[in-house]
Write a protein that holds these residues in place. Structure first.
Motif, mmCIF file in Angstrom:
data_model
loop_
_atom_site.group_PDB
_atom_site.id
_atom_site.type_symbol
_atom_site.label_atom_id
_atom_site.label_comp_id
_atom_site.label_asym_id
_atom_site.label_seq_id
_atom_site.Cartn_x
_atom_site.Cartn_y
_atom_site.Cartn_z
ATOM 1 N N THR A 44 0.838 -1.207 0.000
ATOM 2 C CA THR A 44 0.000 0.000 0.000
ATOM 3 C C THR A 44 0.869 1.252 0.000
ATOM 4 O O THR A 44 0.632 2.195 -0.764
ATOM 5 C CB THR A 44 -0.933 -0.019 1.236
ATOM 6 O OG1 THR A 44 -1.820 -1.130 1.107
ATOM 7 C CG2 THR A 44 -1.738 1.259 1.354
ATOM 8 N N ASP A 176 -6.103 -0.962 -4.625
ATOM 9 C CA ASP A 176 -5.524 -1.552 -3.412
ATOM 10 C C ASP A 176 -6.471 -2.624 -2.876
ATOM 11 O O ASP A 176 -7.455 -2.306 -2.212
ATOM 12 C CB ASP A 176 -5.258 -0.477 -2.362
ATOM 13 C CG ASP A 176 -4.287 -0.974 -1.283
ATOM 14 O OD1 ASP A 176 -3.911 -2.179 -1.316
ATOM 15 O OD2 ASP A 176 -3.901 -0.169 -0.429
ATOM 16 N N GLU A 177 -6.201 -3.861 -3.204
ATOM 17 C CA GLU A 177 -7.019 -5.014 -2.808
ATOM 18 C C GLU A 177 -8.501 -4.828 -3.186
ATOM 19 O O GLU A 177 -9.385 -4.939 -2.321
ATOM 20 C CB GLU A 177 -6.855 -5.283 -1.305
ATOM 21 C CG GLU A 177 -5.390 -5.505 -0.950
ATOM 22 C CD GLU A 177 -5.209 -6.201 0.379
ATOM 23 O OE1 GLU A 177 -6.086 -7.006 0.747
ATOM 24 O OE2 GLU A 177 -4.194 -5.951 1.041
#
Ligand SMILES: Nc1ncnc2c1ncn2[C@@H]1O[C@H](COP(=O)(O)OP(=O)(O)OP(=O)(O)O)[C@@H](O)[C@H]1O
Ligand SMILES: [Mg+2]
Length: 261
Positions: A44, A176-177
């Motif tokens: 991240t 991000d995910e």
């Protein structure tokens, strides 16, 4: 091939902890790249240096061959127009419509004070509305334009978030995910959509993802981060061997296998 994102010896320190320890990477225009690795490895933090949410302690990031100047507000503004971002928890305004959420994606690209004020009070131009509807159609949600976000499914929310990011015509999309909160079937559909964004709109896509079995199916390049460094960069098929995965995920490897099962 033209470099779209270049990390040049990126370091990031939080307090006493060096969480990025000199990352060097080039991602070319039009690539579709996965970033994997154990929790806390710096995934991240790394991708956030690309839109200026994280300022590196040392090193340089180049986007579209321009060095990111984190101290220059005009530069950051331009950067955030070019770099869209989507998240695990969607980050939408739940109590308004899908359409309204998508329209707010134009805010970053408005530079006239009047336009910003009008948008802030909910007035968007006819051309913005037309564009938002076209993009909602592109993500497969035309019929949900008027639906309140708290009334639609997780997969549909992520589609709205992708549509909102597309409103600003980015050259790069960071995720991000994006599938961490979705069931396997819905996750596949979201990855299909990200692939379509990449292919049909020529947007460079970089996504952090935890599901290694899906990485193999969708990506030809995977970057593995471990303890703030790049531990692997290449074809996921070369990573498949148990020892290779174990070295990247360490103690979390069993967990990853459980997710894959
Ligand atoms: N704002 C912050 N302040 C202090 N420490 C931070 C901050 N953001 C991240 N860290 C630390 O930096 C390290 C890397 O975090 P990061 O969130 O980049 O990891 P990650 O690979 O994305 O992990 P996960 O898979 O859990 O999302 C961690 O040790 C984390 O605690
Ligand atoms: Mg993370």
């Amino acid at each position: 091939m033209r470099p779209m994102i270049r990390f040049e010896n990126i370091q990031k320190r939080f307090g006493n902890e060096l969480v990025l320890k000199g990352v060097n990477l080039t991602i070319n225009e039009g690539e579709f790249v996965a970033v994997i690795g154990a929790s806390g490895g710096g995934k991240t933090t790394l991708i956030r240096t690309v839109n200026g949410f994280v300022v590196p302690s040392a090193g340089n990031v180049y986007v579209n061959e321009q060095r990111v100047d984190y101290a220059n507000l005009g530069n950051l503004r331009q950067l955030r127009k070019n770099v869209g971002m989507i998240y695990q928890l969607f980050n939408l305004v739940e109590r308004t419509s899908a359409m309204h959420n998508v329209l707010t994606g134009t805010l970053g690209s408005k530079d006239k004070a009047l336009d910003i004020i009008l948008s802030a009070i909910g007035y968007f131009s006819k051309s913005d509305r037309k564009k938002a509807m076209e993009i909602l159609d592109f993500v497969g949600l035309k019929d949900k334009a008027g639906a309140r976000v708290d009334m639609i499914s997780g997969g549909q929310k992520q589609r709205v978030a992708i549509a909102r990011a597309l409103m600003q015509d980015p050259t790069v999309l960071l995720a991000d995910e994006p599938i961490a909160n979705l069931d396997p079937k819905t996750s596949q559909r979201i990855l299909d959509l990200l692939h379509k964004v990449n292919q049909e709109r020529n947007i460079t896509v970089v996504t952090v993802i935890h599901h290694f079995h899906m990485v193999k199916d969708y990506f030809s390049r995977v970057i593995a981060m471990k303890d703030g460094q790049v531990a692997f960069d290449g074809d996921p098929l070369l990573l498949e061997k148990q020892e290779a995965l174990e070295s990247i995920y360490g103690g979390q490897f069993e967990e990853e296998l459980a997710v894959a099962a």
